[in-house]
Enzyme design. Structure first.
Site, PDB file in Angstrom:
ATOM      1  N   GLY A  78       0.572  -0.892  -0.265  1.00 48.44           N
ATOM      2  CA  GLY A  78       0.260   0.243   0.126  1.00 48.44           C
ATOM      3  C   GLY A  78       0.728   1.352   0.094  1.00 48.44           C
ATOM      4  N   SER A  79       2.019   1.141   0.671  1.00 51.61           N
ATOM      5  CA  SER A  79       2.667   2.345   1.096  1.00 51.61           C
ATOM      6  C   SER A  79       2.958   2.637  -0.431  1.00 51.61           C
ATOM      7  CB  SER A  79       3.947   1.992   1.864  1.00 51.61           C
ATOM      8  OG  SER A  79       3.507   2.434   3.018  1.00 51.61           O
ATOM      9  N   ASN A 159      -8.359   3.708   8.468  1.00 54.52           N
ATOM     10  CA  ASN A 159      -7.151   2.597   8.975  1.00 54.52           C
ATOM     11  C   ASN A 159      -7.036   2.890  10.905  1.00 54.52           C
ATOM     12  OD1 ASN A 159      -6.274   4.796   8.392  1.00 54.52           O
ATOM     13  ND2 ASN A 159      -3.985   3.545   9.586  1.00 54.52           N
ATOM     14  N   GLN A 187      -8.001  -0.567   3.574  1.00 56.24           N
ATOM     15  CA  GLN A 187      -8.703  -0.930   4.300  1.00 56.24           C
ATOM     16  C   GLN A 187     -10.814  -0.088   3.903  1.00 56.24           C
ATOM     17  OE1 GLN A 187      -8.192  -1.479   7.198  1.00 56.24           O
ATOM     18  NE2 GLN A 187      -6.089  -1.041   7.673  1.00 56.24           N
ATOM     19  N   SER A 207      -3.460  -3.365  -0.732  1.00 56.34           N
ATOM     20  CA  SER A 207      -2.188  -4.139   0.072  1.00 56.34           C
ATOM     21  C   SER A 207      -2.262  -5.536   0.690  1.00 56.34           C
ATOM     22  CB  SER A 207      -1.747  -3.801   1.597  1.00 56.34           C
ATOM     23  OG  SER A 207      -0.626  -3.998   1.876  1.00 56.34           O
ATOM     24  N   GLY A 208      -1.825  -6.714   0.200  1.00 57.38           N
ATOM     25  CA  GLY A 208      -1.785  -7.803   0.023  1.00 57.38           C
ATOM     26  C   GLY A 208      -2.448  -8.245   2.134  1.00 57.38           C
ATOM     27  N   HIS A 209      -1.727  -7.945   2.896  1.00 65.42           N
ATOM     28  CA  HIS A 209      -1.678  -8.244   4.057  1.00 65.42           C
ATOM     29  C   HIS A 209      -2.418  -7.549   4.547  1.00 65.42           C
ATOM     30  CE1 HIS A 209       0.437  -4.528   6.385  1.00 65.42           C
ATOM     31  NE2 HIS A 209       0.665  -4.346   5.248  1.00 65.42           N
ATOM     32  N   THR A 245      12.352  -8.267 -11.454  1.00 67.22           N
ATOM     33  CA  THR A 245      11.369  -9.714 -11.820  1.00 67.22           C
ATOM     34  C   THR A 245      10.010 -10.094 -10.940  1.00 67.22           C
ATOM     35  OG1 THR A 245      13.749 -10.926 -12.356  1.00 67.22           O
ATOM     36  CG2 THR A 245      11.959 -12.586 -12.075  1.00 67.22           C
ATOM     37  N   CYS A 332       1.625   2.016  13.366  1.00 63.65           N
ATOM     38  CA  CYS A 332       2.840   3.183  12.491  1.00 63.65           C
ATOM     39  C   CYS A 332       3.538   4.292  14.026  1.00 63.65           C
ATOM     40  CB  CYS A 332       2.542   4.000  11.341  1.00 63.65           C
ATOM     41  SG  CYS A 332       1.833   2.865  10.162  1.00 63.65           S
TER      42      CYS A 332
HETATM   43  C1  LIG Z   1      -1.732  -0.303   5.963  1.00 64.48           C
HETATM   44  C2  LIG Z   1      -2.268   0.277   5.170  1.00 64.48           C
HETATM   45  C3  LIG Z   1      -1.090   0.738   3.974  1.00 64.48           C
HETATM   46  C4  LIG Z   1      -0.268   0.685   3.889  1.00 64.48           C
HETATM   47  O1  LIG Z   1      -0.124  -0.404   3.565  1.00 64.48           O
HETATM   48  P1  LIG Z   1       1.162  -1.848   3.435  1.00 64.48           P
HETATM   49  O2  LIG Z   1       1.088  -3.147   2.688  1.00 64.48           O
HETATM   50  O3  LIG Z   1       1.788  -1.715   4.847  1.00 64.48           O
HETATM   51  O4  LIG Z   1       2.615  -0.326   2.631  1.00 64.48           O
HETATM   52  C5  LIG Z   1      -1.312   2.451   3.724  1.00 64.48           C
HETATM   53  N1  LIG Z   1      -2.963   2.299   3.694  1.00 64.48           N
HETATM   54  C6  LIG Z   1      -3.497   2.367   4.660  1.00 64.48           C
HETATM   55  C7  LIG Z   1      -5.363   2.885   5.211  1.00 64.48           C
HETATM   56  C8  LIG Z   1      -3.437   1.156   5.539  1.00 64.48           C
HETATM   57  O5  LIG Z   1      -4.291   0.922   6.239  1.00 64.48           O
END
Ligand SMILES: *Cc1c(COP(=O)(O)O)cnc(C)c1O
Length: 397
Positions: A78-79, A159, A187, A207-209, A245, A332
């Site tokens: 996401g970042s 978030n 989110q 973002s995947g995680h 890659t 964070c």
């Molecule tokens: C977690 C989060 C991100 C960052 O995503 P990463 O994959 O950890 O870099 C960005 N924006 C929001 C709203 C998030 O909750």
């Protein structure tokens, strides 16, 4: 009886069994390079493109609309997607003399710090204030638009406090004024129905995680025709815009995770909001607590309270000792003593912002876990307040 409850799914999630299953072949025998022309390479490329299509479909990209061509770029999360979208559009539009960006005070730091970096380069950024309920009014966006506005970036859902922003309305305003619109939907994906075409979203980060895929994989969706500058120069991967890659296993896992999340948005909303509302009703009974963020326009799995006379870090440590993973502010900001910019943004005084608790849930949580949290939380608050000189003064006042 000691238990373990993971209630910090807005910070990260566990990889689901189905995502791990989808990834496994690509971590073992499927090691081909997606740029190679022999079968092992071609298979990897096909798997990657299938994942891309799954993500396009989940975001509501029309299957057969030649007037709405899109690009889905895989990123490291996401970042990276937020950085690329905002810096990319800023640098692109600066060539036309447009050097103004509109965002909000309660974005993720990936957006805020990116905007701060652009300010140092001479860009002008308007940070819209957010209401005490944690909402942005589309009229605020419209009033802030100027002839030199290049981009509006407003998060889909926050978030920390889980509030859901009026994205379709903001998208319509941006379209009407010819301003590009980016939303950080990290989110929101899998929790809310996203339709990039109908909602006039030009760029979107995910973002995947945060949805049971791996850490270190994400997506920047970009409407085709927006000529974003390259992020990484090198090979021809990601149409030459982000060389390197590809991580096929992570990409395939992300495709599976996004598909699964978006296939059951209504079911998940029903399950998670039942947990959320039970917690909100019960925690609301504790004296001198405040629910942070609108009670209705909020993510189904988000609960965020401030407890007067309680220090957030101590609360987290006591909950940890009881087997509960939660957060105060965002992952964070913990580790620093500054209260969360989101809680300050909705107008909480510093002391109250410090005593906040965020509990966030996913499909892996159960109502039994909610019962456990409710069994222990009131006692924890009582003990912390009994030890707090601040509470002593406040409760006499
Ligand atoms: C977690 C989060 C991100 C960052 O995503 P990463 O994959 O950890 O870099 C960005 N924006 C929001 C709203 C998030 O909750």
């Amino acid at each position: 009886m000691k238990r373990f409850v993971y209630a910090d799914n807005a910070a990260t999630t566990r990889i689901s069994p189905q995502v791990l299953d989808a990834m496994m072949p690509w971590l073992t025998d499927g090691y081909g390079n997606a740029s190679s022309i022999y079968r092992k390479g071609r298979e990897a490329r096909i798997a990657m493109e299938e994942a891309r299509h799954k993500i396009e479909r989940a975001l509501g990209v029309p299957e057969s609309r030649p007037d709405f061509p899109v690009e889905v770029y895989f990123t490291s999360g996401g970042s990276e997607a937020d950085n690329w979208a905002i810096k990319g559009v800023a640098h692109l539009m600066a060539q036309q003399g447009k050097k103004h960006i509109i965002t909000t005070v309660f974005e993720h730091h990936a957006v805020l710090h990116t905007c701060a970096a652009l300010e140092k380069e001479g860009f002008d950024v308007t940070y819209l204030p957010v209401s005490d309920k944690g909402l942005i009014d589309p009229a605020q966006v419209e009033q802030a638009i100027r002839p030199d506005t290049a981009l509006v970036s407003v998060m889909y859902a926050n978030n920390e406090i889980g509030t859901i922003q009026p994205i379709p309305e903001i998208g319509a305003i941006c379209k009407q004024h010819g301003v590009l619109f980016h939303t950080d939907a990290v989110q929101a994906v899998g929790n809310l129905p996203i339709q990039v075409a109908e909602q006039n979203i030009d760029l979107l980060s995910l973002s995947g995680h945060k949805l049971h895929a791996q850490k270190g994989i994400g997506v920047l969706y970009c409407r085709k025709g927006i000529k974003l500058p390259n992020l990484i120069d090198g090979g021809a991967q990601e149409r030459g815009h982000r060389a390197g890659t590809e991580n096929i296993a992570a990409i395939v896992g992300l495709g599976a995770a996004v598909e699964a999340a978006c296939a059951d948005i209504a079911g998940r909303a029903a399950r998670l909001s039942a947990m959320r509302d039970r917690l909100i009703a019960a925690i609301g009974q504790i004296p001198r607590v405040h629910l942070n963020g609108d009670a209705v326009r909020r993510l189904p799995g988000n609960v965020n309270f401030s407890f007067e006379g309680v220090e957030g870090e101590s609360l987290l440590l006591m909950l940890d000792a009881l087997g509960i993973c939660a957060s105060s502010g965002s992952a964070c900001t913990s580790g620093s003593l500054d209260p969360s910019h989101v809680l300050l943004g909705i107008g909480l005084p510093h002391e109250v912002a410090h005593g906040s608790l965020r509990l966030t849930f996913s499909d892996e949580n159960t109502m039994e876990e909610i019962d456990y949290i409710l069994d222990v939380l009131p006692g924890v608050i009582e003990r912390l307040r009994a030890m707090s000189p601040l509470w002593e003064r406040m409760s006499k006042a």
